[in-house]
Write a protein that holds these residues in place. Sequence first.
Motif, PDB file in Angstrom:
ATOM      1  N   SER A  74       3.486 -12.206   2.572  1.00  0.00           N
ATOM      2  CA  SER A  74       3.720 -11.043   3.429  1.00  0.00           C
ATOM      3  C   SER A  74       2.447 -10.229   3.630  1.00  0.00           C
ATOM      4  O   SER A  74       2.287  -9.591   4.669  1.00  0.00           O
ATOM      5  CB  SER A  74       4.819 -10.165   2.836  1.00  0.00           C
ATOM      6  N   GLY A  75       1.563 -10.255   2.645  1.00  0.00           N
ATOM      7  CA  GLY A  75       0.310  -9.508   2.733  1.00  0.00           C
ATOM      8  C   GLY A  75      -0.857 -10.360   2.296  1.00  0.00           C
ATOM      9  O   GLY A  75      -0.723 -11.181   1.384  1.00  0.00           O
ATOM     10  N   GLU A  76      -1.988 -10.172   2.941  1.00  0.00           N
ATOM     11  CA  GLU A  76      -3.193 -10.939   2.606  1.00  0.00           C
ATOM     12  C   GLU A  76      -3.479 -10.835   1.108  1.00  0.00           C
ATOM     13  O   GLU A  76      -3.328  -9.776   0.504  1.00  0.00           O
ATOM     14  CB  GLU A  76      -4.377 -10.399   3.402  1.00  0.00           C
ATOM     15  N   HIS A  77      -3.920 -11.939   0.530  1.00  0.00           N
ATOM     16  CA  HIS A  77      -4.263 -11.977  -0.907  1.00  0.00           C
ATOM     17  C   HIS A  77      -5.274 -10.891  -1.268  1.00  0.00           C
ATOM     18  O   HIS A  77      -6.243 -10.664  -0.537  1.00  0.00           O
ATOM     19  CB  HIS A  77      -4.927 -13.311  -1.250  1.00  0.00           C
ATOM     20  N   LYS A 115      -6.733  -5.097   5.455  1.00  0.00           N
ATOM     21  CA  LYS A 115      -7.257  -3.987   6.259  1.00  0.00           C
ATOM     22  C   LYS A 115      -6.105  -3.147   6.798  1.00  0.00           C
ATOM     23  O   LYS A 115      -6.147  -1.915   6.738  1.00  0.00           O
ATOM     24  CB  LYS A 115      -8.112  -4.521   7.404  1.00  0.00           C
ATOM     25  N   GLN A 116      -5.064  -3.806   7.314  1.00  0.00           N
ATOM     26  CA  GLN A 116      -3.904  -3.069   7.799  1.00  0.00           C
ATOM     27  C   GLN A 116      -3.269  -2.265   6.670  1.00  0.00           C
ATOM     28  O   GLN A 116      -2.941  -1.090   6.851  1.00  0.00           O
ATOM     29  CB  GLN A 116      -2.866  -4.036   8.382  1.00  0.00           C
ATOM     30  N   LEU A 117      -3.096  -2.895   5.507  1.00  0.00           N
ATOM     31  CA  LEU A 117      -2.491  -2.204   4.367  1.00  0.00           C
ATOM     32  C   LEU A 117      -3.293  -0.957   4.013  1.00  0.00           C
ATOM     33  O   LEU A 117      -2.726   0.112   3.785  1.00  0.00           O
ATOM     34  CB  LEU A 117      -2.372  -3.131   3.156  1.00  0.00           C
ATOM     35  N   GLY A 118      -4.600  -1.081   3.978  1.00  0.00           N
ATOM     36  CA  GLY A 118      -5.449   0.076   3.678  1.00  0.00           C
ATOM     37  C   GLY A 118      -5.256   1.201   4.678  1.00  0.00           C
ATOM     38  O   GLY A 118      -5.179   2.379   4.299  1.00  0.00           O
ATOM     39  N   GLN A 119      -5.149   0.853   5.954  1.00  0.00           N
ATOM     40  CA  GLN A 119      -4.924   1.866   6.993  1.00  0.00           C
ATOM     41  C   GLN A 119      -3.561   2.532   6.804  1.00  0.00           C
ATOM     42  O   GLN A 119      -3.435   3.755   6.914  1.00  0.00           O
ATOM     43  CB  GLN A 119      -5.021   1.232   8.379  1.00  0.00           C
ATOM     44  N   TRP A 120      -2.535   1.719   6.506  1.00  0.00           N
ATOM     45  CA  TRP A 120      -1.191   2.271   6.306  1.00  0.00           C
ATOM     46  C   TRP A 120      -1.170   3.215   5.110  1.00  0.00           C
ATOM     47  O   TRP A 120      -0.609   4.305   5.190  1.00  0.00           O
ATOM     48  CB  TRP A 120      -0.164   1.164   6.104  1.00  0.00           C
ATOM     49  N   LEU A 121      -1.757   2.788   4.008  1.00  0.00           N
ATOM     50  CA  LEU A 121      -1.750   3.618   2.807  1.00  0.00           C
ATOM     51  C   LEU A 121      -2.464   4.939   3.065  1.00  0.00           C
ATOM     52  O   LEU A 121      -2.021   5.991   2.597  1.00  0.00           O
ATOM     53  CB  LEU A 121      -2.367   2.868   1.628  1.00  0.00           C
ATOM     54  N   ASN A 122      -3.540   4.885   3.821  1.00  0.00           N
ATOM     55  CA  ASN A 122      -4.247   6.107   4.199  1.00  0.00           C
ATOM     56  C   ASN A 122      -3.327   7.017   5.014  1.00  0.00           C
ATOM     57  O   ASN A 122      -3.254   8.219   4.755  1.00  0.00           O
ATOM     58  CB  ASN A 122      -5.515   5.760   4.977  1.00  0.00           C
ATOM     59  N   VAL A 170      -9.488  -1.305  -6.973  1.00  0.00           N
ATOM     60  CA  VAL A 170      -9.947  -2.654  -6.623  1.00  0.00           C
ATOM     61  C   VAL A 170     -10.234  -2.687  -5.122  1.00  0.00           C
ATOM     62  O   VAL A 170      -9.374  -2.340  -4.316  1.00  0.00           O
ATOM     63  CB  VAL A 170      -8.886  -3.720  -6.991  1.00  0.00           C
ATOM     64  N   ARG A 171     -11.423  -3.096  -4.785  1.00  0.00           N
ATOM     65  CA  ARG A 171     -11.795  -3.178  -3.368  1.00  0.00           C
ATOM     66  C   ARG A 171     -10.961  -4.221  -2.645  1.00  0.00           C
ATOM     67  O   ARG A 171     -10.669  -5.287  -3.178  1.00  0.00           O
ATOM     68  CB  ARG A 171     -13.265  -3.555  -3.232  1.00  0.00           C
ATOM     69  N   SER A 172     -10.656  -3.912  -1.438  1.00  0.00           N
ATOM     70  CA  SER A 172      -9.962  -4.848  -0.570  1.00  0.00           C
ATOM     71  C   SER A 172     -11.016  -5.711   0.123  1.00  0.00           C
ATOM     72  O   SER A 172     -11.936  -5.186   0.743  1.00  0.00           O
ATOM     73  CB  SER A 172      -9.151  -4.065   0.465  1.00  0.00           C
ATOM     74  N   HIS A 189       6.411  -0.969   3.300  1.00  0.00           N
ATOM     75  CA  HIS A 189       5.461  -0.168   2.513  1.00  0.00           C
ATOM     76  C   HIS A 189       5.726   1.327   2.708  1.00  0.00           C
ATOM     77  O   HIS A 189       5.635   2.104   1.754  1.00  0.00           O
ATOM     78  CB  HIS A 189       4.019  -0.533   2.876  1.00  0.00           C
ATOM     79  N   GLN A 190       6.074   1.700   3.924  1.00  0.00           N
ATOM     80  CA  GLN A 190       6.382   3.102   4.181  1.00  0.00           C
ATOM     81  C   GLN A 190       7.593   3.531   3.353  1.00  0.00           C
ATOM     82  O   GLN A 190       7.576   4.590   2.722  1.00  0.00           O
ATOM     83  CB  GLN A 190       6.636   3.309   5.672  1.00  0.00           C
ATOM     84  N   GLN A 191       8.635   2.703   3.328  1.00  0.00           N
ATOM     85  CA  GLN A 191       9.818   3.002   2.503  1.00  0.00           C
ATOM     86  C   GLN A 191       9.442   3.135   1.038  1.00  0.00           C
ATOM     87  O   GLN A 191       9.884   4.054   0.350  1.00  0.00           O
ATOM     88  CB  GLN A 191      10.872   1.905   2.663  1.00  0.00           C
ATOM     89  N   TYR A 192       8.618   2.195   0.554  1.00  0.00           N
ATOM     90  CA  TYR A 192       8.228   2.226  -0.854  1.00  0.00           C
ATOM     91  C   TYR A 192       7.500   3.519  -1.195  1.00  0.00           C
ATOM     92  O   TYR A 192       7.829   4.190  -2.179  1.00  0.00           O
ATOM     93  CB  TYR A 192       7.339   1.020  -1.190  1.00  0.00           C
ATOM     94  N   HIS A 193       6.552   3.902  -0.387  1.00  0.00           N
ATOM     95  CA  HIS A 193       5.743   5.072  -0.705  1.00  0.00           C
ATOM     96  C   HIS A 193       6.479   6.380  -0.450  1.00  0.00           C
ATOM     97  O   HIS A 193       6.216   7.370  -1.140  1.00  0.00           O
ATOM     98  CB  HIS A 193       4.398   5.000   0.019  1.00  0.00           C
ATOM     99  N   GLN A 194       7.431   6.390   0.469  1.00  0.00           N
ATOM    100  CA  GLN A 194       8.262   7.587   0.661  1.00  0.00           C
ATOM    101  C   GLN A 194       9.173   7.777  -0.548  1.00  0.00           C
ATOM    102  O   GLN A 194       9.433   8.910  -0.953  1.00  0.00           O
ATOM    103  CB  GLN A 194       9.100   7.461   1.934  1.00  0.00           C
ATOM    104  N   SER A 195       9.645   6.679  -1.140  1.00  0.00           N
ATOM    105  CA  SER A 195      10.539   6.794  -2.293  1.00  0.00           C
ATOM    106  C   SER A 195       9.794   7.243  -3.539  1.00  0.00           C
ATOM    107  O   SER A 195      10.403   7.757  -4.474  1.00  0.00           O
ATOM    108  CB  SER A 195      11.240   5.460  -2.555  1.00  0.00           C
TER     109      SER A 195
END
Length: 160
Positions: free
Chosen positions: A81-84, A107-114, A123-125, A152-158
Motif C-alpha cells: 500500500s505504501g512505498e518501502h 513522498k506522498q506520505l510525507g506530504q500527507w503527514l505534514n 528515519v529519512r524517507s 492515514h488521515q483516519q489513523y492520525h485523526q484518531s
Amino acid sequence: MINKTDLKYLQRCVELAKTALEKGDEPFGSILVSASGEILAEDHNHVAGGDHTQHPEFALARWAAQNMTLEERSKATVYTSGEHCPMCAAAHGWVKLGRIVYASSSKQLGQWLNEFGVTASRVRSLPIEDVISDTEVDGPVPELAEQVRRLHQQYHQSEQ
C-alpha cells in the motif's frame, strides 16, 4: 507499467492496510506474489506495540528468505500500500526479491503527514531506488493512493 492484475493485488494491500487501521495500527499492508500469480504471504503493520520494525514488507522479505529459493524470490513481486521505507527496501534487496509495486509513495506520505500536522520521522524517507539497485519498481497509483491517504488521515485523526 501497472496493469489490471497489479491493481487487483494492490487493492488487496489497501484492504490489509484498512485491517491494520481497524486493529489500531498504522495503515500499511503488503502481499508477496509468485511468478505464477499465487499469493504466497500477506501481512499488515504491527508497530502499535512499540516495535517499529514490524513492517509487512520486512516480514515478507524474511518469509521469502526462509521459504523460497533464490530463483523463486527473484521472480516474485511484492505489492504494498505504501512505498518501502529504507529498512524494508534493504531487506527486499538483501533477500533478492524481484519487482516492487506500490499504491502510494513515501513522498506522498510525507506530504500527507505534514498536512495532518504529524511530526516527521527520525528515519529519512528515500525512494526505493536510492536504497537498492537492479529492482523493477512501479508506483504510485493515483486512484489507490487517495484511498491510502484517507486511511492515514483516519489513523492520525484518531490519535489526536
